[in-house]
Design a protein around this motif. Structure first.
Motif, short mmCIF file in Angstrom:
data_model
loop_
_atom_site.label_atom_id
_atom_site.label_comp_id
_atom_site.label_asym_id
_atom_site.label_seq_id
_atom_site.Cartn_x
_atom_site.Cartn_y
_atom_site.Cartn_z
N HIS A 97 0.74 -2.06 -0.14
CA HIS A 97 -0.26 0.44 -0.63
C HIS A 97 0.81 0.66 0.23
CE1 HIS A 97 -3.38 2.49 0.95
NE2 HIS A 97 -2.32 3.22 1.81
N HIS A 98 1.72 1.28 1.00
CA HIS A 98 2.56 2.65 0.68
C HIS A 98 3.80 2.29 -0.49
CE1 HIS A 98 1.16 2.26 5.15
NE2 HIS A 98 1.12 3.49 4.50
N GLU A 99 4.16 0.88 -0.73
CA GLU A 99 4.96 1.76 -1.68
C GLU A 99 3.61 1.93 -3.69
OE1 GLU A 99 8.22 0.87 -3.61
OE2 GLU A 99 8.34 -0.28 -1.97
N ARG A 100 3.20 1.95 -2.94
CA ARG A 100 2.05 2.50 -4.16
C ARG A 100 2.14 4.49 -3.80
NH1 ARG A 100 0.61 3.15 -8.95
NH2 ARG A 100 -1.84 3.53 -9.02
N ILE A 101 2.33 3.85 -2.56
CA ILE A 101 1.10 5.53 -2.40
C ILE A 101 2.61 6.78 -2.88
CG2 ILE A 101 1.71 7.65 -0.62
CD1 ILE A 101 -0.51 5.48 0.92
N ARG A 102 3.87 5.32 -2.78
CA ARG A 102 5.47 6.45 -3.61
C ARG A 102 5.82 6.60 -4.35
NH1 ARG A 102 10.38 4.46 -0.17
NH2 ARG A 102 10.28 2.40 -0.91
N LEU A 128 5.63 9.62 3.61
CA LEU A 128 4.63 10.07 2.53
C LEU A 128 3.85 11.10 2.63
CD1 LEU A 128 4.49 6.02 1.86
CD2 LEU A 128 5.83 7.54 0.81
N THR A 129 3.37 11.26 3.85
CA THR A 129 2.08 12.29 4.35
C THR A 129 2.70 13.78 3.92
OG1 THR A 129 1.24 11.68 5.72
CG2 THR A 129 0.93 13.25 5.62
N THR A 156 -4.36 10.46 -6.44
CA THR A 156 -4.47 9.22 -6.48
C THR A 156 -3.88 8.62 -5.09
OG1 THR A 156 -4.81 8.80 -8.97
CG2 THR A 156 -3.90 6.39 -7.01
N ALA A 157 -2.79 9.90 -4.77
CA ALA A 157 -2.07 8.95 -3.55
C ALA A 157 -2.40 9.52 -2.42
CB ALA A 157 -0.49 10.29 -3.97
N GLY A 158 -3.38 10.39 -2.85
CA GLY A 158 -4.10 11.53 -1.67
C GLY A 158 -5.10 10.62 -1.57
N GLU A 159 -5.71 10.02 -1.86
CA GLU A 159 -6.89 8.92 -2.25
C GLU A 159 -6.41 8.18 -0.97
OE1 GLU A 159 -8.39 8.49 -6.01
OE2 GLU A 159 -9.98 10.29 -5.53
N LEU A 160 -5.02 7.29 -1.21
CA LEU A 160 -4.55 6.33 -0.70
C LEU A 160 -4.09 6.69 0.60
CD1 LEU A 160 -2.77 4.58 -3.26
CD2 LEU A 160 -4.99 3.53 -2.30
N LEU A 161 -3.38 7.97 0.92
CA LEU A 161 -2.94 8.28 1.99
C LEU A 161 -4.53 8.88 2.98
CD1 LEU A 161 -0.72 10.90 1.64
CD2 LEU A 161 0.25 8.46 2.40
N ALA A 162 -5.61 9.30 2.56
CA ALA A 162 -6.91 9.24 3.45
C ALA A 162 -7.75 7.93 3.78
CB ALA A 162 -8.08 10.45 2.11
N THR A 163 -6.90 7.45 3.49
CA THR A 163 -7.44 6.34 4.26
C THR A 163 -7.04 5.53 5.90
OG1 THR A 163 -6.11 4.29 3.04
CG2 THR A 163 -8.38 5.24 1.87
N GLU A 164 -6.06 6.25 6.00
CA GLU A 164 -5.06 5.98 6.58
C GLU A 164 -5.84 6.88 7.97
OE1 GLU A 164 -0.98 6.19 6.00
OE2 GLU A 164 -1.26 4.53 4.23
N ASP A 165 -5.26 5.94 9.45
CA ASP A 165 -5.75 7.05 10.77
C ASP A 165 -4.52 7.21 10.58
OD1 ASP A 165 -8.58 6.09 10.89
OD2 ASP A 165 -7.63 4.92 11.64
N GLY A 166 -4.13 8.87 11.60
CA GLY A 166 -3.16 9.88 12.02
C GLY A 166 -3.70 10.78 11.65
N PRO A 167 -2.65 12.16 13.38
CA PRO A 167 -2.68 12.84 13.27
C PRO A 167 -2.83 14.63 12.38
CG PRO A 167 -0.49 12.23 13.58
CD PRO A 167 -1.08 11.62 13.00
N GLU A 171 -5.23 17.39 7.96
CA GLU A 171 -4.23 18.56 6.54
C GLU A 171 -4.38 17.43 5.40
OE1 GLU A 171 -0.03 19.73 7.93
OE2 GLU A 171 -0.75 18.44 9.50
N VAL A 172 -3.83 16.37 5.31
CA VAL A 172 -4.08 15.18 4.17
C VAL A 172 -5.52 15.51 3.01
CG1 VAL A 172 -4.19 12.95 3.30
CG2 VAL A 172 -2.73 13.89 4.94
N ALA A 173 -7.01 15.66 3.72
CA ALA A 173 -8.08 15.66 3.72
C ALA A 173 -7.99 17.53 2.41
CB ALA A 173 -8.96 15.49 4.75
N ALA A 174 -7.55 17.78 3.17
CA ALA A 174 -7.47 19.60 2.66
C ALA A 174 -7.30 19.65 1.18
CB ALA A 174 -7.16 20.07 3.90
N GLY A 175 -5.66 18.97 1.57
CA GLY A 175 -4.42 18.33 0.53
C GLY A 175 -4.83 18.17 -0.63
#
Length: 194
Positions: A97-102, A128-129, A156-167, A171-175
């Motif tokens: 999953h993270h390799e795809r984002i990278r 990545l974030t 596409t990268a943002g959509e994949l990052l948006a599926t994760e939990d984190g602090p 910011e990811v959603a706004a980005g």
């Protein structure tokens, strides 16, 4: 090297200093000042961080010619050069999953027309974030790069990052929303061209 300071002791000291909150440059400078062995000190910091020995030795071998440019007492400067050269970066092994984002962020970087060398450490350490949020602020000028390809990869990268939990999720959603708006805007402009 000071009498009785073997590699094992240096690595333990480096681990202790890192655990106490000192950064890699500070730890290197402290060990190097104490031992006068910059190569052994750099190796100890790398091993304490978790860099595999073969990688650490190769990095230090590559950096060793730079040591000749400095004198005893300039350990802080040597530490900065080693950090700038990414000697202390711990390469992160990513899951699929993270390799795809990278990979998508790498595509975005190429479509952007490249990136400054400081981001290389973020790619290597899997930040990545941070990369996504940095790239989301991109403005295209002078006709460089490929905005449609860039924004498509970023969405596409943002959509994949948006599926994760984190602090950083707000910011990811706004980005991501910004990237979607840019992708739509670029798509509309390209459709209007003859």
């Amino acid at each position: 090297m000071s009498h009785g300071e073997g590699e094992g002791n240096l690595v333990l000291d480096a681990r202790d200093m890192l655990a106490a909150g000192r950064d890699e440059e500070e730890v290197f400078a402290a060990l190097a000042s104490r031992t006068n062995d910059w190569g052994a000190s750099a190796l100890a910091v790398c091993l304490a961080l978790g860099v595999p020995r073969t990688d650490a030795e190769a990095r230090i071998r590559e950096a060793r010619p730079l040591f000749e440019e400095f004198m005893v007492g300039e350990e802080d400067l040597v530490a900065s050069v080693l950090a700038f050269g990414h000697v202390f970066v711990v390469d992160r092994v990513l899951d699929a999953h993270h390799e795809r984002i990278r990979d998508l962020l790498g595509t975005a970087a190429c479509a952007r027309g490249g990136f400054h060398g400081g981001l290389l450490a973020w790619f290597r350490s899997g930040e990545l974030t941070k990369i996504f949020l940095f790239f989301a602020k991109t403005r295209f000028r002078d006709g460089r790069g490929s905005p449609p390809e860039f924004w498509a990869a970023m969405v596409t990268a943002g959509e994949l990052l948006a599926t994760e939990d984190g602090p950083d999720q707000a910011e990811v959603a706004a980005g991501l929303e910004h990237c979607r708006a840019q992708a739509t805007s670029v798509g509309t402009r390209s459709q209007m061209r003859p």
